[in-house]
Enzyme design. Sequence first.
Site, mmCIF file in Angstrom:
data_model
loop_
_atom_site.group_PDB
_atom_site.id
_atom_site.type_symbol
_atom_site.label_atom_id
_atom_site.label_comp_id
_atom_site.label_asym_id
_atom_site.label_seq_id
_atom_site.Cartn_x
_atom_site.Cartn_y
_atom_site.Cartn_z
ATOM 1 N N ARG A 366 0.864 -1.181 0.000
ATOM 2 C CA ARG A 366 0.000 0.000 0.000
ATOM 3 C C ARG A 366 0.901 1.230 0.000
ATOM 4 O O ARG A 366 2.044 1.193 0.469
ATOM 5 C CB ARG A 366 -0.890 0.015 1.242
ATOM 6 C CG ARG A 366 -1.912 1.159 1.209
ATOM 7 C CD ARG A 366 -2.612 1.371 2.539
ATOM 8 N NE ARG A 366 -3.504 2.525 2.451
ATOM 9 C CZ ARG A 366 -4.112 3.091 3.474
ATOM 10 N NH1 ARG A 366 -3.934 2.618 4.693
ATOM 11 N NH2 ARG A 366 -4.909 4.134 3.303
ATOM 12 N N HIS A 367 0.400 2.332 -0.517
ATOM 13 C CA HIS A 367 1.150 3.590 -0.539
ATOM 14 C C HIS A 367 1.377 4.114 0.882
ATOM 15 O O HIS A 367 0.806 3.609 1.858
ATOM 16 C CB HIS A 367 0.401 4.636 -1.371
ATOM 17 C CG HIS A 367 -0.995 4.874 -0.872
ATOM 18 N ND1 HIS A 367 -1.284 5.625 0.255
ATOM 19 C CD2 HIS A 367 -2.197 4.441 -1.328
ATOM 20 C CE1 HIS A 367 -2.577 5.657 0.457
ATOM 21 N NE2 HIS A 367 -3.161 4.944 -0.483
ATOM 22 N N HIS A 543 -3.150 0.293 -3.584
ATOM 23 C CA HIS A 543 -4.003 0.816 -2.515
ATOM 24 C C HIS A 543 -4.297 -0.250 -1.464
ATOM 25 O O HIS A 543 -3.958 -1.427 -1.639
ATOM 26 C CB HIS A 543 -5.294 1.344 -3.128
ATOM 27 C CG HIS A 543 -5.054 2.319 -4.235
ATOM 28 N ND1 HIS A 543 -4.943 3.683 -4.038
ATOM 29 C CD2 HIS A 543 -4.871 2.129 -5.577
ATOM 30 C CE1 HIS A 543 -4.717 4.291 -5.194
ATOM 31 N NE2 HIS A 543 -4.676 3.368 -6.135
#
Length: 611
Positions: A366-367, A543
Amino acid sequence: MATLPPRKNPTPTKISKEHLTPLQILLQLGFPKHRAEKALAATGHRGVQLASDWLLAHVRDPSLDSEEPREYILYACPTGLLGEKLENFWEESRQFEWNNAHNYIPHITLLRFFKVPDESAEQVANALDNLINQNECIERIDLEAYISPNFMGLFVNDEHAKWLEAIAIRYVNKLAFIGIIAEAQTKSLHISLAYQFSSGFFQPLRSMVQQLSPNLSANWELRLYSRDARFHDTHVHKVTHAHIPREQDELELRPGDYIYLPEGASNTTIDGWVEGISWLTGTSGYLPLNHTERTTETDSWTLHATLPITNSGTTHSELEIPRCRKLPILSSSESLDTPDGLVTDSEPVEASLPLTTLSRQIYICRHGERVDFTFGAWIPYCFESNGSYIRRDLNMPKELPPRNIQDFQNDSPLTTLGEIQASLVGEAMKSSLVKIDVAFASPSLRCIQTLSQILKGLGLTIPIKVEPGLIEWLAWYPNGLPTWMSCEELMNAGFNIDRNYVAIVKKKELPSKENVAQYYERSYILMQQIIQSTVGNILIVAHAASLAACTRQLTGGRIPSAAEVTRLVQKVPYLACLTTRQEINGWQFYPPPFPPITHTSNNRFDWKILI
């Protein structure tokens, strides 16, 4: 040869970690027994990590030492086409007004709420095991629509109602055997579609019910839920915008959290502020109502176990959620699942599984921390009327890539900490000898920034392949897709973008709407094409929802329901990393070969308090 004398005081045998229960591990870590049991019950006995995270989040919860038991309930819930149709019905009918059916997911109540001490939560969930065998499963549950000016629902036919009642009574008897008193719901089994609605909406609701096909293909399953008994009379709101407290009596808001509000609070507020309690932390305070929106009560409940009860031949592409969860068994080849920062005396934090060059690995991250979730409405705060950017907090970016300012609204950059997080992960990958051959990113700016920093930490100059198909579930973009930066704009901003990469899913090919099954199918097909078109190990930054969506079907899992996807996303922190490895029997999950990154929140300091 001399004989050994007998030892009168032998060293006590140390319990092997592989035989420790999650409760025993939490006790070894120093948590009090009643708190450990409360945390395990509140997280559905899904492991030490979740329970310890819950305890750390609830450290200021005034009810942490309360002995109030949780309330449990047993539902029969449809999946497949019927489940999807009913969820769509809920979404459309909410547009008229909120009625009481919207407080819950589509379900048939089999047991009324019953209370269970935290120490018995695991036994209650395990009591579902072997409740019915595969030979007892029926192919379908027939439903018939009922419409009146006060109530609309789908009632179970008599034959199938008796079958469900028998299952409920059997479960009640199993609970009684372990000392838990529960009562089966044996009258008029049904799914409530709408009740306590305004008379003006009777006609449109009736029209919607008449268009339903209640006997669509469906699988049914038992679901055991629990809730915090203190909040049974409250409304549940989900946080849509972050809020940093400015006064001592204000509550910090984080997207992904739920807020319990007293019934009627939304309609009686004078200034738009209400007092609520955070589901995430258990603390209370005042909050801006317009930073939240009402949601289904069951979103804040804990799912303890599921059990299929029909066998209609529904395929894996239809909506289902996992079966009954078993306690994790720790083996000597895995790292001990402890709270981050706590190291045991005989296990390294890193996983000890050796990497092999004979099989491919996929790392999905995930970012990092995003500006809008951290600072809320930051654009008017940070941009002057002439368009110049001012860094008003050290956690805001030092500089921003040139673009239309309003495009940042739906395509947020990383915070300074977000970039640091990503660099740390890259350095950890390098220290763990992780080899990356190709790198993909979602077109969201925060994902591209994160991947760029990870690659820097790895010491690699691999160009980033920007893939629009990696964008998260489009249901979270009701106003349309964001305006993403083009490859040229990204390269001009200093990012190492693969200008020759041809996207597998073009932006124009993304649908305007999609359900959760379509999102998972899109992600699965994309992953297959990425694997087929590349060689070596793959790094993907996307995401929170991507970690499951890109791997669930790849590893043989089933597509979850929309509600389960939402709950799952809340458990995926920034820079969470998932590892899958290609084995002889297909792709399998493995623990990442480096530790996770965890940090606490840090409230904004106002120097004027010292004047």
